[in-house]
Design an enzyme around this catalytic site. Structure first.
Site, mmCIF file in Angstrom:
data_model
loop_
_atom_site.group_PDB
_atom_site.id
_atom_site.type_symbol
_atom_site.label_atom_id
_atom_site.label_comp_id
_atom_site.label_asym_id
_atom_site.label_seq_id
_atom_site.Cartn_x
_atom_site.Cartn_y
_atom_site.Cartn_z
ATOM 1 C CB CYS A 109 40.991 41.590 40.487
ATOM 2 S SG CYS A 109 40.178 39.831 40.459
ATOM 3 C CB CYS A 164 43.152 38.461 40.710
ATOM 4 S SG CYS A 164 41.879 38.661 39.711
ATOM 5 C CG ASP A 165 45.558 40.404 42.812
ATOM 6 O OD1 ASP A 165 46.286 39.362 42.485
ATOM 7 O OD2 ASP A 165 45.698 41.527 42.415
#
Length: 296
Positions: free
Chosen positions: A132, A135-136
């Site tokens: 992701c 997300c990261d």
């Protein structure tokens, strides 16, 4: 044993839509979700085809839908469903947190899970392997990264990362992209996105607990700090004993499975189109089917 009218497993847009309509229809659903509300929405950077929004992102849309869930005072349980028993009239649900519940109606809205490159990929979570970008991505600001995959999701991941990272290398199994031409054009026009065709990741090189490079099956080594895997997904339906085709749950025109009072909606079901709009429609269909059946 706790009792509920309806239990919905999964809080993606299909599951939350179903919960909203059930609550407004006079039933009291319980939503069980092990992750953040919104499911796969939380991994989508840009949404431009959802009615009512010229442009938004997955986390924002998921948050807005979850606000509706909260406003309706729908019961929400953060937990993981580990076992279900569908063999009796009442359906039994067991969670990792030790909850034992039963309900008359069960709704499966568990969506799909990202495919892994290797069976032991989880060993490298937090060491440079991610699924992701949203997300990261910020963990790799100013660094060199790669994206494995050549579909729409992979291109969206690469475009998002290209605005954060020093460089992005896209690793494609074939000799062409599989996705929308507009995304292909955007990827090819990005100066810091490099494309490697006809290649597969063969090996991770980990040093001092962090990814430092990947080795391709062509023999080429790519020095990177992060690898984002975007090679497709599989339905998350293993624990549910219902009819399936290639892992996807088979439902009728009211979204009921072959087991009475067990329904499914969203990306976990077998269908022709996998979009947010179809998922919300299926969530609505399930809710109205249950409401109608419950009044008989």
């Amino acid at each position: 044993m706790e009792e509920r009218d309806v239990i919905i497993v999964g809080s993606g847009i299909a599951g939350m839509t179903c919960a909203i309509y059930l609550k407004r229809g006079g039933l009291n659903p319980l939503v069980i979700e092990e992750g953040a509300p919104g499911g796969q929405l939380n991994k989508i950077n840009t949404i431009e085809n959802y009615p009512g929004f010229i442009k938004t992102d997955g986390p924002t849309l998921g948050s807005e839908v979850y606000k509706q869930v909260e406003e309706l005072d729908i019961e929400y349980l953060y937990d993981k469903v580990t076992k279900v028993d569908l063999s009796k009239a009442d359906k039994f649900v067991y969670t990792a947190g030790g909850r034992e519940l039963k309900c008359k109606y069960l709704v499966i809205a568990t969506g799909r899970l990202s495919k892994k490159l290797f069976n032991d990929d989880e060993r490298y979570a937090g060491k440079g392997i991610s699924y992701c970008a949203l997300c990261d991505g910020n963990l790799y600001k100013g660094l060199d990264v790669a994206v494995a995959g050549g579909g729409n999701s992979a291109m969206e991941e690469a475009l998002y990362l290209s605005d954060i990272c020093k460089s992005v290398t896209m690793i494609l199994r074939g000799d062409t992209f599989r996705g929308d031409q507009s995304l292909i054009d955007d990827v090819k026009n990005k100066k810091n996105i490099k494309i490697v065709y006809n290649s597969n990741v063969a090996e991770y090189n980990i040093e001092n607990g962090k990814l430092i490079s990947v080795l391709l099956d062509t023999g080429e080594k790519i020095d990177i700090s992060g690898l984002f895997i975007s090679i497709g997904s599989v339905p998350s339906a293993d624990i549910f004993d219902v009819n399936k085709e290639k892992g996807f749950i088979i439902v009728d025109n009211e979204c009921m499975t072959n087991v009475d009072n067990v329904y499914a909606c969203g990306d976990v079901i077998k269908k022709n189109v996998y979009q947010l709009t179809t998922a919300t429609g299926e969530g609505t269909t399930v809710a109205y089917s249950i409401i109608k059946k419950n009044k008989k």
